[in-house]
Design a protein around this motif. Structure first.
Motif, PDB file in Angstrom:
ATOM      1  N   ASP A  51      46.792  31.054  45.233  1.00 38.65           N
ATOM      2  CA  ASP A  51      46.889  30.791  46.667  1.00 38.65           C
ATOM      3  C   ASP A  51      45.462  30.565  47.168  1.00 38.65           C
ATOM      4  O   ASP A  51      44.501  30.618  46.404  1.00 38.65           O
ATOM      5  CB  ASP A  51      47.601  31.930  47.405  1.00 38.65           C
ATOM      6  CG  ASP A  51      46.893  33.278  47.282  1.00 38.65           C
ATOM      7  OD1 ASP A  51      45.701  33.335  46.902  1.00 38.65           O
ATOM      8  OD2 ASP A  51      47.540  34.299  47.580  1.00 38.65           O
ATOM      9  N   ASP A  52      45.305  30.292  48.452  1.00 37.58           N
ATOM     10  CA  ASP A  52      43.976  29.968  48.974  1.00 37.58           C
ATOM     11  C   ASP A  52      42.961  31.092  48.736  1.00 37.58           C
ATOM     12  O   ASP A  52      41.810  30.833  48.399  1.00 37.58           O
ATOM     13  CB  ASP A  52      44.050  29.630  50.465  1.00 37.58           C
ATOM     14  CG  ASP A  52      44.733  28.291  50.726  1.00 37.58           C
ATOM     15  OD1 ASP A  52      45.098  27.589  49.758  1.00 37.58           O
ATOM     16  OD2 ASP A  52      44.905  27.947  51.912  1.00 37.58           O
ATOM     17  N   THR A  53      43.401  32.339  48.872  1.00 36.92           N
ATOM     18  CA  THR A  53      42.489  33.476  48.663  1.00 36.92           C
ATOM     19  C   THR A  53      42.055  33.571  47.204  1.00 36.92           C
ATOM     20  O   THR A  53      40.875  33.775  46.917  1.00 36.92           O
ATOM     21  CB  THR A  53      43.156  34.792  49.112  1.00 36.92           C
ATOM     22  OG1 THR A  53      43.527  34.672  50.483  1.00 36.92           O
ATOM     23  CG2 THR A  53      42.225  35.975  48.940  1.00 36.92           C
ATOM     24  N   ALA A  54      42.997  33.416  46.297  1.00 40.48           N
ATOM     25  CA  ALA A  54      42.657  33.465  44.865  1.00 40.48           C
ATOM     26  C   ALA A  54      41.771  32.282  44.487  1.00 40.48           C
ATOM     27  O   ALA A  54      40.812  32.445  43.714  1.00 40.48           O
ATOM     28  CB  ALA A  54      43.921  33.480  44.024  1.00 40.48           C
ATOM     29  N   LEU A  55      42.042  31.106  45.039  1.00 32.45           N
ATOM     30  CA  LEU A  55      41.212  29.939  44.764  1.00 32.45           C
ATOM     31  C   LEU A  55      39.776  30.192  45.228  1.00 32.45           C
ATOM     32  O   LEU A  55      38.815  29.889  44.519  1.00 32.45           O
ATOM     33  CB  LEU A  55      41.789  28.703  45.459  1.00 32.45           C
ATOM     34  CG  LEU A  55      41.100  27.368  45.205  1.00 32.45           C
ATOM     35  CD1 LEU A  55      41.108  27.020  43.725  1.00 32.45           C
ATOM     36  CD2 LEU A  55      41.774  26.270  46.018  1.00 32.45           C
ATOM     37  N   GLU A  84      41.644  17.722  50.067  1.00 30.35           N
ATOM     38  CA  GLU A  84      40.541  18.086  50.957  1.00 30.35           C
ATOM     39  C   GLU A  84      40.548  19.578  51.274  1.00 30.35           C
ATOM     40  O   GLU A  84      39.490  20.201  51.378  1.00 30.35           O
ATOM     41  CB  GLU A  84      40.604  17.240  52.225  1.00 30.35           C
ATOM     42  CG  GLU A  84      40.280  15.775  51.943  1.00 30.35           C
ATOM     43  CD  GLU A  84      40.732  14.815  53.031  1.00 30.35           C
ATOM     44  OE1 GLU A  84      41.209  15.259  54.098  1.00 30.35           O
ATOM     45  OE2 GLU A  84      40.603  13.593  52.801  1.00 30.35           O
ATOM     46  N   ARG A  85      41.742  20.187  51.392  1.00 33.20           N
ATOM     47  CA  ARG A  85      41.814  21.640  51.619  1.00 33.20           C
ATOM     48  C   ARG A  85      41.259  22.393  50.418  1.00 33.20           C
ATOM     49  O   ARG A  85      40.434  23.293  50.557  1.00 33.20           O
ATOM     50  CB  ARG A  85      43.256  22.066  51.906  1.00 33.20           C
ATOM     51  CG  ARG A  85      43.353  23.540  52.319  1.00 33.20           C
ATOM     52  CD  ARG A  85      44.765  23.964  52.660  1.00 33.20           C
ATOM     53  NE  ARG A  85      45.335  24.590  51.477  1.00 33.20           N
ATOM     54  CZ  ARG A  85      46.471  24.255  50.905  1.00 33.20           C
ATOM     55  NH1 ARG A  85      47.218  23.301  51.402  1.00 33.20           N
ATOM     56  NH2 ARG A  85      46.909  24.880  49.844  1.00 33.20           N
ATOM     57  N   TYR A  86      41.697  22.025  49.212  1.00 32.91           N
ATOM     58  CA  TYR A  86      41.193  22.676  48.006  1.00 32.91           C
ATOM     59  C   TYR A  86      39.681  22.482  47.895  1.00 32.91           C
ATOM     60  O   TYR A  86      38.949  23.425  47.576  1.00 32.91           O
ATOM     61  CB  TYR A  86      41.867  22.121  46.745  1.00 32.91           C
ATOM     62  CG  TYR A  86      43.347  22.392  46.618  1.00 32.91           C
ATOM     63  CD1 TYR A  86      43.988  23.402  47.319  1.00 32.91           C
ATOM     64  CD2 TYR A  86      44.125  21.604  45.777  1.00 32.91           C
ATOM     65  CE1 TYR A  86      45.353  23.629  47.186  1.00 32.91           C
ATOM     66  CE2 TYR A  86      45.491  21.831  45.621  1.00 32.91           C
ATOM     67  CZ  TYR A  86      46.089  22.841  46.330  1.00 32.91           C
ATOM     68  OH  TYR A  86      47.436  23.064  46.184  1.00 32.91           O
TER      69      TYR A  86
END
Length: 121
Positions: A51-55, A84-86
């Motif tokens: 997820d975004d936090t783990a990324l 773009e988010r990643y």
């Protein structure tokens, strides 16, 4: 010949709007790189669902590694909004530079192992 040229032009994916911290020169095949790809709206860091936090955590760890292992963000077939988010998460956490944070518009290679869930905290 015109048909072949038109087919070639339509097969090239659009480039996403990424910051200057992203390069597009892939590392040599033997380089041990981190691979980031989208799997239905969820990022995969190498083969781990993130997820975004783990990324953010994974990218931060990669940014502290010396020497830096390249981070390849595969964008082919993925909506630019997602790419773009990643990219934003990775570059903010890893303090990217174009020689080791790389976006690729070529299809991602197949996964060697099935995706797994990140560890529970």
């Amino acid at each position: 010949m015109i048909f072949s040229l038109a087919l070639l032009l339509t097969a090239v994916p659009d480039k996403c709007s990424l910051s200057a911290q992203w390069g597009d020169k892939l590392p040599k095949k033997g380089a041990s790189a981190h691979e980031v790809r989208d799997q239905g709206g969820t990022a995969l860091w190498d083969f781990i669902r993130a997820d975004d936090t783990a990324l953010e955590d994974f990218a931060g760890g990669a940014g502290r590694d010396t020497p830096h292992r390249p981070i390849i963000l595969y964008a082919a077939g993925t909506d630019c909004t997602v790419v773009e988010r990643y990219a934003g998460i990775i570059e903010a956490s890893a303090n990217c530079a174009p020689d080791w944070c790389v976006v690729s518009y070529k299809p991602a290679p197949p996964l060697a192992v099935p995706p797994t869930r990140p560890a529970q905290r």
